[in-house]
Design an enzyme around this catalytic site. Structure first.
Site, PDB file in Angstrom:
ATOM      1  N   ASP A  83      -2.096   4.643 -11.777  1.00  0.00           N
ATOM      2  CA  ASP A  83      -4.180   5.937 -12.235  1.00  0.00           C
ATOM      3  C   ASP A  83      -3.763   6.654 -13.484  1.00  0.00           C
ATOM      4  OD1 ASP A  83      -4.076   4.288  -9.151  1.00  0.00           O
ATOM      5  OD2 ASP A  83      -3.698   6.064  -8.613  1.00  0.00           O
ATOM      6  N   GLU A 120       1.680   0.217  -4.725  1.00  0.00           N
ATOM      7  CA  GLU A 120       0.881   0.728  -4.899  1.00  0.00           C
ATOM      8  C   GLU A 120       1.212   1.900  -4.623  1.00  0.00           C
ATOM      9  OE1 GLU A 120      -3.129   3.665  -3.982  1.00  0.00           O
ATOM     10  OE2 GLU A 120      -1.767   2.706  -1.925  1.00  0.00           O
ATOM     11  N   ASP A 180       0.766  -1.613  -0.117  1.00  0.00           N
ATOM     12  CA  ASP A 180      -0.142   0.151   0.023  1.00  0.00           C
ATOM     13  C   ASP A 180       0.554   1.128  -0.280  1.00  0.00           C
ATOM     14  OD1 ASP A 180      -2.864   0.456   0.275  1.00  0.00           O
ATOM     15  OD2 ASP A 180      -1.734   1.958   2.013  1.00  0.00           O
TER      16      ASP A 180
END
Length: 586
Positions: A317, A292, A255
């Site tokens: 993204d 991420e 994360d």
């Protein structure tokens, strides 16, 4: 991996800040002595750590209340209470024939255990593995399951990194889940959080310097490069090893790695990659690390011999943002820079849209170019929806609520047939009508209020109406986020599910859909007609994002088309509004 570490005995704990330590185990209190490296060990008789169900905790200095083990494997009474022993080696695995699942060519499926099924448990999720196979899933990405305070939340505010949340079934249920996944031919990706700890139940600072000065978006910085950091880094690296070795997972999703503050000569991400590669060689199966990252910098997925950190893949993204704007027309907040359909073309050809360009949302230049001549496309994980992009909207509304069936099928086609690693979010495959909202269950009222207020301030910047934001603490917010599996066979839900199943079949049978090369990708975007085309390996992907029927010269065979069907006749491809098509052109 043992219950504790390789070099320390049972019930040992690292506590450099303690002046005195006692072990509260069962009904007894056992003195502890400090040994080399500020590790404390029991100075008396203790139970066999392999014995399941022994409650224990640590009395720090002169405290009367025991604190849980930083490396606790179980917190059956919650994160504020004593730990309980659990020996992962006692589980009877049946996955001896499992040889792993590599990321290249795979389809990832992200799910939240608590809302994936009505029961919200790992055992209940096992009953849906056949469904996931039917839509071509290879890897199931599980949102964080580490122990947190309360009964339900997204999992990113965990404080017990080595424990599995009890409401999901605890560590034994997790092992049953992974074993069943492997039996069904599915790999498991576990989402882990190393960039901060949650606001309730974090007792690590009582033991040692786990945190350092400074904060990121979510909390105090983890100490990766300050005094005492060696044991903190070991804490994280042992956690990585635990998931792979004790729980047999196949990959970790790391994360928000951009929030890992580490000025060490060897970055923690690179050290993770080194140890994971060594463990993979030992276990004889691929082990994958997926980052991420908000940086748009492929250094982290560049092999170490090429000067990178050596992680395997990272979320992108930009693909989501470009596709979302093309489908919805939303241009608020960080979507503003993606208003042109050419943004989607650039992302498909070059990996990132922001590759050194101006970001109006960040108010600075952002990103670096992808080395498209060398980097394989599968290193970028893309999606049309995920937990963040749905749950961080004001109402947690899915694309289902705003798009027609052709648009949803076009989103699926672009995600599954573009050159990157596709990831689906639970329920999108049948156009689930349920939202995925941000929910919490903080027992502390003041923490609940602070969380809700923080959400409102976040949405102001995106221009969303604060009055629409549901209360994260309201149990109904959690309940309405649970998938409704009865929808699968009805109306548009069945129609969209059929599209995903057809696309899954094509991914298995058309080799060009797994081609990992940027070379040869040609994307075009007509800003007037709103028609997008991507040519790759003898295939043509075309989507009409506009409101008028479009025609174009084309030859070949239609492999897939959205519900309002595209047609190919006499060398002319006709695309109705919002329709999409996949052609074999050679």
């Amino acid at each position: 991996m043992s219950l504790w570490t390789h070099s320390h005995p049972a019930f040992a704990v690292w506590a450099p800040r303690a002046r005195r330590m006692r072990l509260s185990v069962g009904d007894a209190i056992v003195a502890m002595r400090r040994e080399e490296g500020d590790w404390w060990v029991p100075d008396g008789d203790v139970p066999d750590p392999a014995e399941r169900g022994v409650d224990y905790g640590y009395l720090i200095d002169d405290a009367d209340s025991p604190r849980p083990d930083p490396r606790s494997r179980r917190q059956p009474a919650g994160v504020h209470q004593r730990s309980q022993t659990y020996d992962p080696a006692a589980f009877g695995w049946t996955d001896e024939a499992w040889t792993g699942r590599q990321l290249p060519g795979s389809v990832v499926y992200e799910l939240h255990v608590g809302t994936f099924t009505p029961d919200g448990t790992l055992d209940a999720a096992i009953g849906r593995l056949g469904h996931l196979r039917s839509i071509g899933v290879d890897l199931i990405e599980v949102m964080p399951v580490n122990a947190f305070n309360g009964t339900h939340n997204w999992g990113y505010d965990g404080v017990g990194w080595f424990a599995v949340h009890e409401a999901y079934g605890g560590p034994a249920a997790y092992q049953r889940f992974v074993d069943a996944c492997h039996g069904a031919g599915l790999g498991v990706v576990q989402d882990v959080v190393y960039n901060h700890l949650g606001p309730s139940g974090n007792y690590l600072p009582l033991f040692g310097p786990y945190l350092k000065e400074g904060r990121n978006t979510w909390g105090d910085l983890v100490n990766l490069d300050d005094e005492g950091c060696a044991e903190v880094r070991r804490f994280i690296l042992d956690n990585v090893r635990m998931w792979f070795a004790d729980y047999h997972v196949d990959a970790l999703r790391l994360d928000a790695v951009h929030a890992l503050s580490d000025a060490s000569p060897l970055h923690i991400q690179e050290e993770m990659a080194m140890e994971t590669a060594a463990l993979s060689a030992h276990l004889g199966r691929p082990l994958t690390l997926i980052a991420e990252s908000d940086l748009n910098d492929t250094r982290m997925v560049t092999p170490r011999e090429g000067g990178g950190y050596g992680l395997d893949a990272q979320w992108s993204d930009d693909f989501h943002h470009a596709l979302h704007v093309a489908l919805t027309g939303e241009t608020s907040g960080y979507y503003a820079d993606f208003a042109s359909l050419s943004a989607l073309a650039k992302v498909c050809e070059r990996g990132f849209f922001h590759d050194g360009t101006w970001s109006s949302f960040r108010r600075r230049d952002h990103g670096v170019p992808v080395d498209t001549a060398r980097m394989p496309t599968w290193r970028l994980v893309v999606c049309s929806q995920n937990h963040d992009q749905i749950g961080n909207r004001a109402r947690g509304d899915r694309l289902t609520e705003h798009l027609d069936d052709d648009q949803l099928a076009s989103a699926a086609m672009l995600t599954l047939c573009a050159p990157f690693t596709p990831m689906l979010f639970m329920g999108e495959e049948w156009a689930a009508s349920t939202p995925f909202q941000f929910f919490t269950s903080h027992p502390e009222p003041e923490l609940g209020r602070a969380t809700a207020q923080g959400r409102l301030e976040e949405f102001e910047r995106m221009g969303w109406d604060a009055a629409e934001v549901p209360d994260p603490q309201d149990p109904a917010t959690f309940e309405r986020s649970k998938l409704d599996w009865s929808e699968l066979g009805r109306g548009r839900h069945a129609l969209l599910l059929g599209s995903y199943q057809r696309l899954a079949e094509l991914r298995r049978t058309v080799p060009a859909l797994a081609d990992p090369s940027f070379v040869g990708l040609v994307a075009t975007a007509d800003e007037q007609t709103r028609v997008f085309q991507l040519a790759r390996g003898g295939l043509l992907i075309a989507v009409n994002f506009g409101t008028e029927t479009s025609t174009a010269p084309a030859t070949g065979e239609i492999l897939f088309t959205t519900p309002t069907r595209a047609t190919l006749a006499a060398g002319v491809l006709t695309l109705p509004p919002h329709a999409g098509v996949l052609l074999r052109t050679t």
